[in-house]
Motif scaffolding. Sequence first.
Motif, PDB file in Angstrom:
ATOM      1  N   PHE A 176       0.828  -1.206   0.000  1.00 54.81           N
ATOM      2  CA  PHE A 176       0.000   0.000   0.000  1.00 54.81           C
ATOM      3  C   PHE A 176       0.865   1.259   0.000  1.00 54.81           C
ATOM      4  O   PHE A 176       0.712   2.137  -0.843  1.00 54.81           O
ATOM      5  CB  PHE A 176      -0.924  -0.010   1.224  1.00 54.81           C
ATOM      6  CG  PHE A 176      -1.673   1.276   1.442  1.00 54.81           C
ATOM      7  CD1 PHE A 176      -2.844   1.529   0.756  1.00 54.81           C
ATOM      8  CD2 PHE A 176      -1.204   2.226   2.335  1.00 54.81           C
ATOM      9  CE1 PHE A 176      -3.543   2.714   0.960  1.00 54.81           C
ATOM     10  CE2 PHE A 176      -1.891   3.413   2.546  1.00 54.81           C
ATOM     11  CZ  PHE A 176      -3.059   3.651   1.852  1.00 54.81           C
ATOM     12  N   LYS A 195       3.348   1.653  -3.162  1.00 54.97           N
ATOM     13  CA  LYS A 195       2.689   2.073  -4.406  1.00 54.97           C
ATOM     14  C   LYS A 195       2.099   3.476  -4.310  1.00 54.97           C
ATOM     15  O   LYS A 195       2.197   4.260  -5.242  1.00 54.97           O
ATOM     16  CB  LYS A 195       1.588   1.083  -4.783  1.00 54.97           C
ATOM     17  CG  LYS A 195       2.119  -0.210  -5.333  1.00 54.97           C
ATOM     18  CD  LYS A 195       0.998  -1.122  -5.768  1.00 54.97           C
ATOM     19  CE  LYS A 195       1.558  -2.402  -6.365  1.00 54.97           C
ATOM     20  NZ  LYS A 195       0.484  -3.316  -6.768  1.00 54.97           N
ATOM     21  N   LYS A 196       1.478   3.784  -3.184  1.00 56.76           N
ATOM     22  CA  LYS A 196       0.770   5.060  -3.064  1.00 56.76           C
ATOM     23  C   LYS A 196       1.691   6.235  -2.746  1.00 56.76           C
ATOM     24  O   LYS A 196       1.527   7.316  -3.292  1.00 56.76           O
ATOM     25  CB  LYS A 196      -0.315   4.957  -1.994  1.00 56.76           C
ATOM     26  CG  LYS A 196      -1.173   6.199  -1.896  1.00 56.76           C
ATOM     27  CD  LYS A 196      -2.404   5.976  -1.062  1.00 56.76           C
ATOM     28  CE  LYS A 196      -3.261   7.235  -1.066  1.00 56.76           C
ATOM     29  NZ  LYS A 196      -4.553   7.033  -0.471  1.00 56.76           N
ATOM     30  N   TYR A 197       2.655   6.035  -1.871  1.00 57.82           N
ATOM     31  CA  TYR A 197       3.457   7.158  -1.395  1.00 57.82           C
ATOM     32  C   TYR A 197       4.914   7.144  -1.860  1.00 57.82           C
ATOM     33  O   TYR A 197       5.574   8.171  -1.835  1.00 57.82           O
ATOM     34  CB  TYR A 197       3.422   7.221   0.130  1.00 57.82           C
ATOM     35  CG  TYR A 197       2.037   7.480   0.668  1.00 57.82           C
ATOM     36  CD1 TYR A 197       1.436   8.725   0.521  1.00 57.82           C
ATOM     37  CD2 TYR A 197       1.315   6.477   1.303  1.00 57.82           C
ATOM     38  CE1 TYR A 197       0.164   8.973   1.001  1.00 57.82           C
ATOM     39  CE2 TYR A 197       0.041   6.718   1.795  1.00 57.82           C
ATOM     40  CZ  TYR A 197      -0.527   7.963   1.637  1.00 57.82           C
ATOM     41  OH  TYR A 197      -1.789   8.203   2.110  1.00 57.82           O
TER      42      TYR A 197
END
Length: 95
Positions: free
Chosen positions: A19, A22-24
């Motif tokens: 999570f 990929k996101k941050y």
Amino acid sequence: VENCLFRVPKYHFSNGSEFFSKKYFPMGGSEESEGPIALADITKTDFKNFLKTLYPLQISATLSLTRAEWISVLKLSTLWKFDKVRMLAISQLND
């Protein structure tokens, strides 16, 4: 988290969580290049409990967390896809 700034190394977040990576941290990046990340709908208590598993103050085979703390850890590790931390929380809750 609840208007409180936590300063923690990104290593466990970028390497331990699909999570977060990929996101941050999609491009990697250095510690200095990253700014604060706002985590909506997360309580300080849950986040502190979660950090206890990533950055324990004592090196030991087991962590001494209460059942409520392990539930916090399970909730956030599931939300953020920290698979190893999630399995640890489940194991501790089943003991």
